[in-house]
Design a protein around this motif. Structure first.
Motif, PDB file in Angstrom:
ATOM      1  N   GLU A  22       0.740  -1.204  -0.081  1.00 33.23           N
ATOM      2  CA  GLU A  22      -0.233   0.099   0.084  1.00 33.23           C
ATOM      3  C   GLU A  22       0.883   1.055  -0.185  1.00 33.23           C
ATOM      4  N   VAL A  23       1.867   1.367   0.762  1.00 40.67           N
ATOM      5  CA  VAL A  23       2.689   2.470   0.908  1.00 40.67           C
ATOM      6  C   VAL A  23       3.463   2.784  -0.282  1.00 40.67           C
ATOM      7  N   ARG A  24       4.108   1.540  -0.909  1.00 38.97           N
ATOM      8  CA  ARG A  24       4.570   1.701  -2.402  1.00 38.97           C
ATOM      9  C   ARG A  24       3.723   2.181  -3.256  1.00 38.97           C
ATOM     10  N   ASN A  28       4.385   5.858  -5.488  1.00 40.30           N
ATOM     11  CA  ASN A  28       4.397   5.700  -6.798  1.00 40.30           C
ATOM     12  C   ASN A  28       3.299   6.719  -7.360  1.00 40.30           C
ATOM     13  N   THR A  29       2.206   6.445  -6.919  1.00 40.81           N
ATOM     14  CA  THR A  29       0.841   7.329  -7.492  1.00 40.81           C
ATOM     15  C   THR A  29       1.403   8.893  -7.458  1.00 40.81           C
ATOM     16  N   SER A 144      -6.760   3.771  -1.825  1.00 39.76           N
ATOM     17  CA  SER A 144      -5.767   4.420  -1.391  1.00 39.76           C
ATOM     18  C   SER A 144      -5.062   5.013  -2.834  1.00 39.76           C
ATOM     19  N   VAL A 145      -4.867   4.153  -3.776  1.00 43.36           N
ATOM     20  CA  VAL A 145      -4.592   4.565  -5.180  1.00 43.36           C
ATOM     21  C   VAL A 145      -5.501   5.782  -5.733  1.00 43.36           C
ATOM     22  N   GLY A 146      -6.625   5.169  -5.737  1.00 43.13           N
ATOM     23  CA  GLY A 146      -7.639   6.366  -6.394  1.00 43.13           C
ATOM     24  C   GLY A 146      -7.854   7.381  -5.526  1.00 43.13           C
ATOM     25  N   CYS A 165     -13.584   5.250  -4.034  1.00 41.67           N
ATOM     26  CA  CYS A 165     -14.477   4.196  -4.092  1.00 41.67           C
ATOM     27  C   CYS A 165     -14.602   3.616  -5.560  1.00 41.67           C
ATOM     28  N   THR A 166     -14.519   4.575  -6.503  1.00 36.74           N
ATOM     29  CA  THR A 166     -14.648   4.183  -7.662  1.00 36.74           C
ATOM     30  C   THR A 166     -13.423   3.124  -8.212  1.00 36.74           C
ATOM     31  N   SER A 167     -12.339   3.386  -7.650  1.00 35.16           N
ATOM     32  CA  SER A 167     -11.241   2.518  -8.074  1.00 35.16           C
ATOM     33  C   SER A 167     -11.549   1.187  -7.469  1.00 35.16           C
ATOM     34  N   ILE A 168     -12.391   1.102  -6.299  1.00 30.00           N
ATOM     35  CA  ILE A 168     -12.649  -0.248  -5.888  1.00 30.00           C
ATOM     36  C   ILE A 168     -13.485  -0.876  -6.780  1.00 30.00           C
ATOM     37  N   ASP A 169     -14.614  -0.100  -7.239  1.00 31.31           N
ATOM     38  CA  ASP A 169     -15.702  -0.645  -8.114  1.00 31.31           C
ATOM     39  C   ASP A 169     -15.167  -1.161  -9.417  1.00 31.31           C
ATOM     40  N   LEU A 170     -14.058  -0.232  -9.921  1.00 31.69           N
ATOM     41  CA  LEU A 170     -13.492  -0.617 -11.344  1.00 31.69           C
ATOM     42  C   LEU A 170     -12.700  -2.010 -11.434  1.00 31.69           C
ATOM     43  N   GLN A 171     -12.284  -2.381 -10.424  1.00 30.18           N
ATOM     44  CA  GLN A 171     -11.548  -3.735 -10.195  1.00 30.18           C
ATOM     45  C   GLN A 171     -12.477  -4.789  -9.882  1.00 30.18           C
TER      46      GLN A 171
END
Length: 346
Positions: A22-24, A28-29, A144-146, A165-171
């Motif tokens: 998660e930290v990485r 990176n983001t 976290s990435v989103g 939240c959308t990033s979770i959905d997209l996966q």
């Protein structure tokens, strides 16, 4: 420059989490963003309870991000001097962040069942994100990435939350409704808006974790004036007026609900039926011998969000402020965010 302090803890006697990953991903983001010079990331792992005050005082972060285990009402799981679990209580966390109210803008608790701690911290910090149930590693990392992708684009925290939240959905991970945000805007804060990101929230989606570790641990007055909005289509300067709430027991909730509905009834909107249905839900709950205030608040939140799309909503804000202030006082602290819809804060 915004300082982001990432605190992580995975005590020896708890299930192993992918906190390093998660930290990485967060690093990176932000490093890939053209705005990377606007942010500084500070990471502290194996965090002990005694470390909290020291890290917050020393690093003076704008954003505090916690990754690890949560245990609901018992608090967040940090480490003792032997690396084993030591819980820090909800009340203690609230008192801690009271000391850093003028410094910290946002707290993100990426741990299971951390909404209770988020609500308590929100008494002092304007934006707090917690999880309303168990959340798996994959969903936590994607959130976290989103979140930080949109933060790197210099958008506001609410947009960051929705993209998380959308990033979770997209996966295809069925946990997009697990994160919960508590947010208000400080008095006279300037808000930058550029076509805010919105997420689709399907209440029929299951939130069961599909494999992997999850991040939980089991332990045996009156109002005057109005806001001023100026700017072009891309930027709005919003002055949030600070108000004091009356005593809840002094509020005639039925009268204030009727007043609110009467004002909104004058708006021309294609969502009229949805607004009316929301008020009917609120009224049905109020008719019960012991109404659930959260059910009433949820219904009114829906009504106001539909009304907010109406062309004449801005001109009705001054009229909406007095009844909504009293209604918010009756509903309680969980619903102070309703005031933001009419440019008020407490």
């Amino acid at each position: 420059m915004k300082k982001i302090l990432i605190l992580s803890a995975n005590p020896k006697n708890t299930s192993n989490l992918r906190l390093d990953e998660e930290v990485r991903e967060i690093k990176n983001t932000l490093q890939l963003s053209p705005n990377r010079e606007e942010f500084q990331i500070i990471t502290e792992s194996a965090v002990r309870v005694d470390d909290l005050t020291r890290f917050l005082s020393h690093h003076q972060p704008t954003i505090v991000h916690f990754s690890g285990h949560g245990s609901g009402t018992d608090g967040l799981a940090l480490e003792d001097n032997s690396g084993h679990i030591q819980l820090v209580s909800t009340q203690a966390l609230a008192k801690l962040f009271d000391l850093f109210e003028s410094q910290v803008e946002c707290v993100l608790l990426n741990a299971c069942y951390s909404e209770e701690q988020a609500t308590a911290i929100h008494q002092h910090i304007d934006c707090v994100v917690g999880m309303n149930r168990a959340i798996g590693d994959r969903a936590a990392i994607k959130f976290s990435v989103g979140f930080y992708t949109v933060l790197a684009a210099l958008r506001n925290y609410e947009d960051c939350f929705h993209m998380g939240c959308t990033s979770i959905d997209l996966q295809g991970i069925p946990e997009s409704l697990t994160p919960a945000i508590k947010i208000r805007r400080r008095r006279y804060q300037t808000v930058q808006t550029t076509n805010p990101v919105k997420s689709d929230k399907d209440n029929g989606v299951s939130n069961e974790n599909k494999g992997g570790q999850n991040r939980s641990v089991s332990i045996g007055g009156s109002v005057t004036g109005s806001a001023i909005q100026t700017g072009d289509n891309n930027t709005a300067n919003v002055n949030f007026q600070q108000v004091s709430l009356p005593a809840p027991e002094s509020v005639n909730i039925q009268a204030e609900l009727n007043a609110l509905r009467e004002i909104l009834a004058k708006l021309e909107t294609s969502d009229r039926r949805k607004i009316d249905h929301a008020f009917e839900d609120a009224q049905e709950e109020l008719n019960k011998p012991q109404p659930d205030k959260d059910e009433v608040g949820d219904a009114l939140n829906r009504a106001l969000k539909y009304a907010n799309k109406a062309q004449g909503f801005a001109s009705a804000i001054a009229k909406l402020q007095p009844p909504l202030t009293k209604i918010t006082a009756w509903l309680g602290a969980n619903w102070h965010e309703l005031l933001n819809l009419v440019n008020l804060t407490i």
